[in-house]
Design an enzyme around this catalytic site. Sequence first.
Site, PDB file in Angstrom:
ATOM      1  N   GLY A  41      30.173   8.491  74.827  1.00 41.71           N
ATOM      2  CA  GLY A  41      29.714   7.514  75.812  1.00 41.71           C
ATOM      3  C   GLY A  41      30.320   6.180  75.424  1.00 41.71           C
ATOM      4  O   GLY A  41      29.963   5.627  74.393  1.00 41.71           O
ATOM      5  N   HIS A  42      31.292   5.716  76.184  1.00 45.83           N
ATOM      6  CA  HIS A  42      32.012   4.480  75.844  1.00 45.83           C
ATOM      7  C   HIS A  42      31.638   3.392  76.857  1.00 45.83           C
ATOM      8  O   HIS A  42      31.947   3.501  78.045  1.00 45.83           O
ATOM      9  CB  HIS A  42      33.523   4.737  75.841  1.00 45.83           C
ATOM     10  CG  HIS A  42      33.952   5.693  74.766  1.00 45.83           C
ATOM     11  ND1 HIS A  42      35.247   6.073  74.566  1.00 45.83           N
ATOM     12  CD2 HIS A  42      33.232   6.335  73.806  1.00 45.83           C
ATOM     13  CE1 HIS A  42      35.309   6.915  73.538  1.00 45.83           C
ATOM     14  NE2 HIS A  42      34.095   7.094  73.069  1.00 45.83           N
TER      15      HIS A  42
ATOM     16  N   LYS B 299      34.139   1.463  70.561  1.00 42.42           N
ATOM     17  CA  LYS B 299      35.530   1.826  70.886  1.00 42.42           C
ATOM     18  C   LYS B 299      35.850   1.497  72.335  1.00 42.42           C
ATOM     19  O   LYS B 299      36.928   0.985  72.643  1.00 42.42           O
ATOM     20  CB  LYS B 299      35.749   3.330  70.645  1.00 42.42           C
ATOM     21  CG  LYS B 299      35.545   3.758  69.201  1.00 42.42           C
ATOM     22  CD  LYS B 299      35.650   5.261  69.029  1.00 42.42           C
ATOM     23  CE  LYS B 299      34.500   6.031  69.634  1.00 42.42           C
ATOM     24  NZ  LYS B 299      33.198   5.868  68.960  1.00 42.42           N
TER      25      LYS B 299
ATOM     26  N   GLN C 194      33.983   9.716  69.313  1.00 45.25           N
ATOM     27  CA  GLN C 194      33.220   9.953  68.077  1.00 45.25           C
ATOM     28  C   GLN C 194      33.712   9.032  66.949  1.00 45.25           C
ATOM     29  O   GLN C 194      34.251   7.986  67.220  1.00 45.25           O
ATOM     30  CB  GLN C 194      33.279  11.426  67.660  1.00 45.25           C
ATOM     31  CG  GLN C 194      32.482  12.365  68.551  1.00 45.25           C
ATOM     32  CD  GLN C 194      33.166  12.698  69.862  1.00 45.25           C
ATOM     33  OE1 GLN C 194      34.303  13.124  69.881  1.00 45.25           O
ATOM     34  NE2 GLN C 194      32.497  12.515  70.963  1.00 45.25           N
TER      35      GLN C 194
ATOM     36  N   ASP D  27      30.003   5.439  68.221  1.00 46.45           N
ATOM     37  CA  ASP D  27      29.338   4.312  68.902  1.00 46.45           C
ATOM     38  C   ASP D  27      29.643   2.966  68.257  1.00 46.45           C
ATOM     39  O   ASP D  27      28.806   2.053  68.271  1.00 46.45           O
ATOM     40  CB  ASP D  27      27.813   4.543  68.965  1.00 46.45           C
ATOM     41  CG  ASP D  27      27.469   5.840  69.661  1.00 46.45           C
ATOM     42  OD1 ASP D  27      28.212   6.229  70.575  1.00 46.45           O
ATOM     43  OD2 ASP D  27      26.476   6.475  69.280  1.00 46.45           O
TER      44      ASP D  27
HETATM   45  P1  GDP Z   1      31.618   3.665  71.686  1.00 42.70           P
HETATM   46  O1  GDP Z   1      31.096   5.039  71.870  1.00 42.70           O
HETATM   47  O2  GDP Z   1      32.269   3.484  70.368  1.00 42.70           O
HETATM   48  O3  GDP Z   1      32.486   3.207  72.814  1.00 42.70           O
HETATM   49  O4  GDP Z   1      30.339   2.708  71.678  1.00 42.70           O
HETATM   50  P2  GDP Z   1      29.056   2.788  72.644  1.00 42.70           P
HETATM   51  O5  GDP Z   1      29.425   2.261  73.989  1.00 42.70           O
HETATM   52  O6  GDP Z   1      28.431   4.135  72.596  1.00 42.70           O
HETATM   53  O7  GDP Z   1      28.057   1.851  71.872  1.00 42.70           O
HETATM   54  C1  GDP Z   1      28.358   0.536  71.583  1.00 42.70           C
HETATM   55  C2  GDP Z   1      27.289  -0.359  72.215  1.00 42.70           C
HETATM   56  O8  GDP Z   1      27.386  -1.656  71.694  1.00 42.70           O
HETATM   57  C3  GDP Z   1      27.468  -0.519  73.722  1.00 42.70           C
HETATM   58  O9  GDP Z   1      26.213  -0.687  74.313  1.00 42.70           O
HETATM   59  C4  GDP Z   1      28.294  -1.798  73.832  1.00 42.70           C
HETATM   60  O10 GDP Z   1      28.106  -2.464  75.067  1.00 42.70           O
HETATM   61  C5  GDP Z   1      27.716  -2.597  72.714  1.00 42.70           C
HETATM   62  N1  GDP Z   1      28.615  -3.563  72.058  1.00 42.70           N
HETATM   63  C6  GDP Z   1      29.921  -3.428  71.715  1.00 42.70           C
HETATM   64  N2  GDP Z   1      30.349  -4.498  71.015  1.00 42.70           N
HETATM   65  C7  GDP Z   1      29.279  -5.322  70.910  1.00 42.70           C
HETATM   66  C8  GDP Z   1      29.058  -6.568  70.254  1.00 42.70           C
HETATM   67  O11 GDP Z   1      29.940  -7.136  69.615  1.00 42.70           O
HETATM   68  N3  GDP Z   1      27.808  -7.098  70.340  1.00 42.70           N
HETATM   69  C9  GDP Z   1      26.791  -6.482  71.016  1.00 42.70           C
HETATM   70  N4  GDP Z   1      25.612  -7.064  71.051  1.00 42.70           N
HETATM   71  N5  GDP Z   1      26.965  -5.308  71.647  1.00 42.70           N
HETATM   72  C10 GDP Z   1      28.185  -4.734  71.572  1.00 42.70           C
HETATM   73  P1  IMO Z   2      31.152   8.310  70.950  1.00 43.38           P
HETATM   74  O1  IMO Z   2      32.552   8.647  71.403  1.00 43.38           O
HETATM   75  C1  IMO Z   2      27.802   9.284  68.353  1.00 43.38           C
HETATM   76  C2  IMO Z   2      27.255  13.538  67.382  1.00 43.38           C
HETATM   77  C3  IMO Z   2      25.991  14.189  67.911  1.00 43.38           C
HETATM   78  C4  IMO Z   2      25.759  15.226  66.831  1.00 43.38           C
HETATM   79  C5  IMO Z   2      27.170  15.658  66.459  1.00 43.38           C
HETATM   80  C6  IMO Z   2      27.635  16.933  67.130  1.00 43.38           C
HETATM   81  O2  IMO Z   2      30.332   7.709  72.022  1.00 43.38           O
HETATM   82  O3  IMO Z   2      31.188   7.523  69.684  1.00 43.38           O
HETATM   83  P2  IMO Z   2      28.392  17.471  69.630  1.00 43.38           P
HETATM   84  O4  IMO Z   2      27.684  17.329  70.934  1.00 43.38           O
HETATM   85  O5  IMO Z   2      29.659  16.683  69.543  1.00 43.38           O
HETATM   86  O6  IMO Z   2      28.587  18.903  69.220  1.00 43.38           O
HETATM   87  O7  IMO Z   2      27.372  16.855  68.525  1.00 43.38           O
HETATM   88  O8  IMO Z   2      28.031  14.595  66.847  1.00 43.38           O
HETATM   89  N1  IMO Z   2      28.075  12.858  68.424  1.00 43.38           N
HETATM   90  C7  IMO Z   2      28.143  11.529  68.587  1.00 43.38           C
HETATM   91  N2  IMO Z   2      27.491  10.528  67.966  1.00 43.38           N
HETATM   92  N3  IMO Z   2      28.732   8.999  69.296  1.00 43.38           N
HETATM   93  C8  IMO Z   2      29.429   9.981  69.891  1.00 43.38           C
HETATM   94  O9  IMO Z   2      30.482   9.747  70.702  1.00 43.38           O
HETATM   95  C9  IMO Z   2      29.108  11.325  69.582  1.00 43.38           C
HETATM   96  N4  IMO Z   2      29.581  12.525  69.986  1.00 43.38           N
HETATM   97  C10 IMO Z   2      28.947  13.446  69.268  1.00 43.38           C
HETATM   98  O10 IMO Z   2      24.934  13.265  67.999  1.00 43.38           O
HETATM   99  O11 IMO Z   2      25.207  14.601  65.697  1.00 43.38           O
HETATM  100 MG    MG Z   3      29.300   6.007  72.281  1.00 42.94          MG
END
Ligand code: GDP
Ligand code: IMO
Ligand code: MG
Length: 424
Positions: free
Chosen positions: A40-41, A16, A224, A13
């Site tokens: 979840g991206h 990416k 991840q 998270d």
């Molecule tokens: P990912 O899994 O690495 O793609 O990241 P996620 O989407 O799960 O979580 C990142 C969260 O931070 C999302 O809600 C993005 O919209 C948000 N985000 C990303 N970059 C920034 C930033 O620079 N500032 C803020 N406030 N939110 C951001």
């Molecule tokens: P993105 O791509 C954050 C974590 C789960 C758990 C562990 C194992 O959005 O960064 P799993 O379901 O993969 O067997 O769970 O990995 N986990 C993540 N944490 N972001 C993710 O994906 C994750 N995908 C799995 O919370 O601790």
């Molecule tokens: Mg994510």
Amino acid sequence: MATRVVVGAQWGDEGKGKIVDLLSSDADYVVRYQGGANAGHTLEFDDKKIVLHLIPSGIFNGDATCVIGNGVVIDPHALLEEIEEVEAMGGDLKGQLKISGSAHVILPYHQLLDRVKEEHRGDDAIGTTGRGIGPAYVSKVSRVGIRMSDLFHPKALRKKVRDNIADINEALQHVYKHDPIEADPIIENLLEAAEQLCPYITNTSALLHDAIKNGKEILLEGAQGSLLDVDHGTYPFVTSSCPTSGGACTGSAIPPTAIDKVMGISKAYCTRVGNGPFPSELTGKAGEKLREAGQEFGATTGRPRRCGWIDLVALKYAVRLNGMNELALTKLDILDDFEEIKLCTSYRVDGEETEVFPLDLPDVENLEPVYTSMPGWNQSLEGCNSREDFPAKAEEYLQFIERYLDVDLTILSKGPKRSETIVL
Ligand code: GDP
Ligand code: IMO
Ligand code: MG
């Protein structure tokens, strides 16, 4: 022309999705190489917002071919739902999406096993996303997995699924005291999905080898984060694949010699979802403040994310492990309103200070983080359009991180939108 891997440098998270979306305008191919719908991206652009789980984050910016690589595990129904959602937002998938025939299929029994195994673990639960990821990779390495290419051969597919279910029913009934499951509805459901998915399935290995030969621009998207890597993360509190840059090769069929750059993505602080060690975690008010300001709730499961200060020891480990030669720092805006900002710069283990990330779980659980403190910049970064515009204290923070990690910051992100980014 270059091949660049984008990896999460923390526990996932990191943003990416946002960064891959941004970089995709210059790419010919964007390839997801591991994980599944546990990811979840989040993408935000033109007042639109979408959370992608399986489709590469390059689908909305430019015309890159988006590839779901062989290292990914695919829940066919989750993918069909996502295809529908992307098309409703104007994404063009018919010509643009390619799925590796060697990618493995997640079936309902994988999700069921994920759930019952977590229940069975009790207090030792990993806190998985419940998407069947671990059990699907177990099927893969046990050599009984169903691959996307199997969807072209219904007769053989029926037998494979039946055999798998007979085996799983043994475990369900005798180990987990669960009712057995029926094979036929699962098979029929899969064949229905197959009809819609087959047009996308192809030999993506050959496709990408041609792309390399023709000097195309390739972006590899990890899911991840490095510390969730099954080999190099905080085992057993990890996911079941290799998000690190090595995994990009095995998960896409792109050889290591074809990779030119590795970009890590890190938040300006740190989060983790699920269980397992997190040395710089803040459990009190400061942690809550980060969670509220950063809206730190899982993009896939909605669970509150654990929050803490940036951990430079863990990040340096990730820099070396991935061979990162560039780093994107996201969510800098979330630190706008802090009097004091801390950075974890070493660990104290058994009274000794170290800058080495320990790999033995009891060591990680027992260490004490040692912090360096810096004054916060205490003002909004909203109007900053270049690094030169940053307040002096924010610049000091960036320089401290660059010096410690010995890696160049090449992207600074200060908001969720594509436009709220500074490319250095
Ligand atoms: P990912 O899994 O690495 O793609 O990241 P996620 O989407 O799960 O979580 C990142 C969260 O931070 C999302 O809600 C993005 O919209 C948000 N985000 C990303 N970059 C920034 C930033 O620079 N500032 C803020 N406030 N939110 C951001
Ligand atoms: P993105 O791509 C954050 C974590 C789960 C758990 C562990 C194992 O959005 O960064 P799993 O379901 O993969 O067997 O769970 O990995 N986990 C993540 N944490 N972001 C993710 O994906 C994750 N995908 C799995 O919370 O601790
Ligand atoms: Mg994510």
